[in-house]
Design an enzyme around this catalytic site. Sequence first.
Site, PDB file in Angstrom:
ATOM      1  N   HIS A 374      11.192  -2.430  16.067  1.00 38.42           N
ATOM      2  CA  HIS A 374      10.038  -3.295  15.848  1.00 38.42           C
ATOM      3  C   HIS A 374       9.756  -3.604  14.377  1.00 38.42           C
ATOM      4  O   HIS A 374       8.877  -4.413  14.077  1.00 38.42           O
ATOM      5  CB  HIS A 374       8.818  -2.607  16.477  1.00 38.42           C
ATOM      6  CG  HIS A 374       7.603  -3.445  16.560  1.00 38.42           C
ATOM      7  ND1 HIS A 374       7.611  -4.821  16.594  1.00 38.42           N
ATOM      8  CD2 HIS A 374       6.293  -3.105  16.613  1.00 38.42           C
ATOM      9  CE1 HIS A 374       6.377  -5.273  16.679  1.00 38.42           C
ATOM     10  NE2 HIS A 374       5.559  -4.248  16.673  1.00 38.42           N
ATOM     11  N   TYR A 505      -7.816  -2.637  20.011  1.00 36.70           N
ATOM     12  CA  TYR A 505      -6.998  -3.479  19.136  1.00 36.70           C
ATOM     13  C   TYR A 505      -6.215  -4.497  19.955  1.00 36.70           C
ATOM     14  O   TYR A 505      -5.701  -4.181  21.034  1.00 36.70           O
ATOM     15  CB  TYR A 505      -6.025  -2.607  18.339  1.00 36.70           C
ATOM     16  CG  TYR A 505      -4.893  -3.384  17.682  1.00 36.70           C
ATOM     17  CD1 TYR A 505      -5.062  -3.986  16.445  1.00 36.70           C
ATOM     18  CD2 TYR A 505      -3.658  -3.520  18.313  1.00 36.70           C
ATOM     19  CE1 TYR A 505      -4.026  -4.696  15.849  1.00 36.70           C
ATOM     20  CE2 TYR A 505      -2.623  -4.237  17.725  1.00 36.70           C
ATOM     21  CZ  TYR A 505      -2.814  -4.822  16.496  1.00 36.70           C
ATOM     22  OH  TYR A 505      -1.798  -5.526  15.912  1.00 36.70           O
ATOM     23  N   THR A 518       1.204 -10.514  12.194  1.00 36.35           N
ATOM     24  CA  THR A 518       0.018 -10.495  13.055  1.00 36.35           C
ATOM     25  C   THR A 518      -1.204 -10.080  12.248  1.00 36.35           C
ATOM     26  O   THR A 518      -1.087  -9.535  11.154  1.00 36.35           O
ATOM     27  CB  THR A 518       0.172  -9.497  14.233  1.00 36.35           C
ATOM     28  OG1 THR A 518       0.284  -8.168  13.715  1.00 36.35           O
ATOM     29  CG2 THR A 518       1.374  -9.838  15.083  1.00 36.35           C
TER      30      THR A 518
END
Length: 830
Positions: A374, A505, A518
């Site tokens: 990621h 979140y 993001t």
Amino acid sequence: MPVRTFTMPKSLNESLASQQPPISDTDKSSLNGVADAYTASEREPLAESGPKEKPGITYAAQDKLPKLPIPELEDTCRKYLAVLEPLQNQREQDDTAAAVREFLKTDGPELQARLKKYATGKTSYIEQFWYDSYLNFDSSVVLNLNPFFLLEDDPTPARNNQVTRAASLVISALSFVRAVRKEELPPDTLRGTPLCMYQYSRLFSTARIPTESGCQIAQDSGSRHIVVLCKGQFYWFDVMDDSSDIIMTEKDMALNLQVIVDDAEETPIQEAAKGALGVLSTENRKIWAGLRDVLTRDEESNNTECLSIVDSALFILCLDYTEPRNGAELCGNMLCGTSEVVKGVQIGTCTNRWYDKMQIIVCKNGSAGINFEHTGVDGHTVLRMASDVYTDTILRFAKSINGQAPSLWTSTSPDPSKRDPNSFGDVSTTPHKLEWDMLPELSTALRFAETRLADLIQQNEFEILEFAGYGKNFITSMGFSPDAFVQMAFQAAYYGLYGRVENTYEPAMTKIFLHGRTDSIRSVTLESVEFVKTFWADNSPQRKVDTLKKATQKHTALTKECAKALGQDRHLYALYCVWQRAVDEEGAEAASSNGDSSSVDGPSSEVGMSPQRAQSISPSRPRSPSTNNNDNLRLRSKSSSNKARLQHIPSLFSDPGYERLNTTILSTSNCGNPALRHFGFGPVSADGFGIGYIIKDDSISICISSKHRQTRRFVESLEAYFLEVKRLLRSVKRGQQTGRSRVRESEGERKGGRGKVIKGEAQGNEAVPAIGVDGDAEEEDEGLEGYGFFDAGMLQQALKASQEEKERPSAKAAGNARRAIGKKLRVSEY
């Protein structure tokens, strides 16, 4: 049938010489000195490929994208107070407000100035800090960093077996690789606005390389082979030529994969598991770094060569031998593999992984998914790849029926079966099995890594909800944003179980900016708290729907703001990192210099040692300074007044509110489309939930993970909420339709109408049945299913309690009656 041989792989210097970067050199020194992944050249993917006769379209808009804005300090502090307000009591709010006021008067403006100066000439003010937060994370990446996608089954039944499904997915994935490399992939857009495509340059042939001073991202931009894992054993073969054209047909690919499966089955799984070195990629990163040194210590060993082949592969294909029984098991298999110990040996699919690269995972029954590293890519980027791959598998099947069927790609590779064999160049399409030299140290380390991994898997649980009651179409028809509607469901379900709200979140994509990733949406607001309290109290359906509408509108406004990179989390994190850099380098000059940002191979700071992954999934939060003792808060500095200020942590970061903001209990992410069945990740805190969800037209798919926090009960509570809120919306809608129109009123005033009047659900002044009280059959079927003790329609309980109060006997009668209750014991019976 062609003969397939399994021999030791030849040197990559021979097979990949023309494309091999330093990371793939076979000598130990080059492996230990992997080049930094985020050099200036790699930040400009167009420059790497050199001049071209015809520019591509993929990166055509990059130069026109605006840079990520640095928000105003006062705005960020105001938003910081706002997101904490519903999570704090009055005393905590006062303390946080005081800390913010002090921050704005002292350290804040100086750090803001340093941040602006640092960002000068950089693509993004947050980018390097973001990478550092991921790459300095020492714990296992399994369940902590890597998310997963579970693809829908192939719509052509014949392809839903392992080898044919895997071959189809690989060919489609290679077509995607080709489109990226030739810059033919159309750029992503949002309502006509092009998005940043930089992440696609880091999607394939990348690897997370651990070192003693942090991880690095290495990339072989000329890679042309894949690695296949089957029962923990490693195989590789070339799939592309030097021009990035595919050199194998789908039939050839299936043949190769079948040969690999047959070869892997010749080794008993218990024996193969003892050499399943992929398990080492699940270890603590510093331990894994030391083990890589052991692997490459002997220059004459095969291990250096084998490790280089794995690191430089386009991606990993994992062929699992199991068939998960249900959706929850499938999700667990895609996220962390299964743990199954037989006669003291781990034979679960957790041994059939390599977590430092993107993995395509295919089960025995053809169920398929993706697990991805990621650090360099977000879910939106991998979702585009997964969607295009899934679509291409369908279109290629259609083309086999009708040659005029459309193609997803601007151009396609020449038919390999019709090419001149000499045109392929120096390639090897024959599968090669990697044979590792299992040193005693490696065998011992593998055993310990496996037991720790098994512990990690057992500490987490997964549940799914495939809610088919309604989806996007129904939600929008009721006037709600689908994402905001589902976010309120998480809030309401959690409050219904625990009677409180927790920090939540959700990531908002910021790829409208250059190198955007993001921003953080904090879903808990004063409006959402008002809604959940109203929902679980004795209020009218109209009142509940009104508060739901306000809460979703607030969430939508926050989402739009964060999509413009105007949230508070990222900005505060960057300010903290600037402060930390200045402290580590013992001077303010280092933080405001014009030099390069801290390298990814080991900055002296420990920024981001406790990453939040969501989503997702999010960048990592910094190590909270508020948990340190006073000795850690006081650092050496020089005599100047500016440097003396660095002795103490800024008031905002030492405030307990900052720690609370960065402790996420509900980590959520909305990422998906019809190509995916599920999407998910692990919980980001020990007492939290990881929630991945996909809102489809007529259904909602949710995958929830936690460290055994009644996950099944939470899923059931969510489902009950979805049904109850639908009942509320229908009730309110009917109530709005009960008022008679002027035409109906005139009809009622007339006399002698012919025929029998047909009555609807609520004619004239007839009342609509109250929620939970004598509702129609459909409403009863859509009740809270066992959760009536905190029923959203508390009216029923209130009415029942009132009736019982009337029927309750007097105190005297009750006292006499109590004496007769139960069995009267004789003294001798004690």
